[in-house]
Design an enzyme around this catalytic site. Structure first.
Site, PDB file in Angstrom:
ATOM      1  N   SER A  55       0.863  -1.180   0.000  1.00  0.00           N
ATOM      2  CA  SER A  55       0.000   0.000   0.000  1.00  0.00           C
ATOM      3  C   SER A  55       0.893   1.220   0.000  1.00  0.00           C
ATOM      4  CB  SER A  55      -0.909   0.040   1.232  1.00  0.00           C
ATOM      5  OG  SER A  55      -1.919  -0.927   1.133  1.00  0.00           O
ATOM      6  N   GLU A  62      -1.009  18.829  -6.023  1.00  0.00           N
ATOM      7  CA  GLU A  62      -2.324  18.873  -6.648  1.00  0.00           C
ATOM      8  C   GLU A  62      -3.284  17.817  -6.101  1.00  0.00           C
ATOM      9  OE1 GLU A  62       1.052  20.187  -9.183  1.00  0.00           O
ATOM     10  OE2 GLU A  62       0.613  18.311  -8.169  1.00  0.00           O
ATOM     11  N   SER A  63      -2.933  17.041  -5.087  1.00  0.00           N
ATOM     12  CA  SER A  63      -3.762  16.068  -4.373  1.00  0.00           C
ATOM     13  C   SER A  63      -2.982  14.801  -4.065  1.00  0.00           C
ATOM     14  CB  SER A  63      -5.078  15.761  -5.081  1.00  0.00           C
ATOM     15  OG  SER A  63      -5.954  15.176  -4.131  1.00  0.00           O
ATOM     16  N   HIS A  68      -3.148   0.082  -3.636  1.00  0.00           N
ATOM     17  CA  HIS A  68      -3.228  -1.065  -2.728  1.00  0.00           C
ATOM     18  C   HIS A  68      -3.173  -2.299  -3.622  1.00  0.00           C
ATOM     19  CE1 HIS A  68      -4.358   1.752   0.400  1.00  0.00           C
ATOM     20  NE2 HIS A  68      -5.225   2.256  -0.469  1.00  0.00           N
ATOM     21  N   CYS A  83      -5.856  17.987  -8.972  1.00  0.00           N
ATOM     22  CA  CYS A  83      -6.526  19.274  -9.067  1.00  0.00           C
ATOM     23  C   CYS A  83      -5.716  20.178  -9.976  1.00  0.00           C
ATOM     24  CB  CYS A  83      -6.646  19.917  -7.683  1.00  0.00           C
ATOM     25  SG  CYS A  83      -7.613  18.936  -6.526  1.00  0.00           S
TER      26      CYS A  83
END
Length: 130
Positions: A55, A62-63, A68, A83
């Site tokens: 994971s 930008e985010s 996983h 974003c």
């Protein structure tokens, strides 16, 4: 419709099981995907589970990009949330599809923070003063 961001929710099937269980390779490919999308990497953290699975998250200005893996099933769940106008999550998606050697994929794109739902005028700059 304009939105603050785009969020790809992807299912990768029939991936290379050795790749899915290699934490160093997964981190390298996730960072490369962020780079290819045009994102700016802030930090990342990845963990390998015992007996198998990885994971991880790449935090971008930008985010984020997350993964996983379930090597025992040849499966990976991937979220690519970006974003701004200068980042293309589809470039990250294509890079990861190739890197994980996925034979089948299913992906849904969500518009996050739609201007019409939030009440932002269409001609508003992407970043507004607080």
């Amino acid at each position: 419709m304009k939105s603050l961001g785009r969020h790809l929710v992807a299912e990768f099937y029939e991936c290379d099981r050795e790749v899915l269980d290699n934490v160093q390779l997964i981190e390298q490919e996730m960072k490369q995907a962020a780079y290819e999308s045009g994102a700016t990497i802030v930090t990342s953290t990845f963990h390998r589970f015992l007996p198998y699975g990885v994971s991880g998250v790449v935090v971008i200005s930008e985010s984020h990009l997350t993964i996983h893996t379930w090597p025992e099933y040849g499966y990976a769940a991937i979220d690519l949330f970006t974003c701004g106008e200068d980042v293309d999550p589809w470039k990250a998606f294509e890079h990861l599809k190739k890197a994980l050697k996925a034979k089948r994929v299913h992906v849904v794109e969500h518009e996050r923070g739609r201007y019409d739902e939030i009440g932002i005028p269409e001609d508003s700059p992407h970043k507004a003063a607080v």
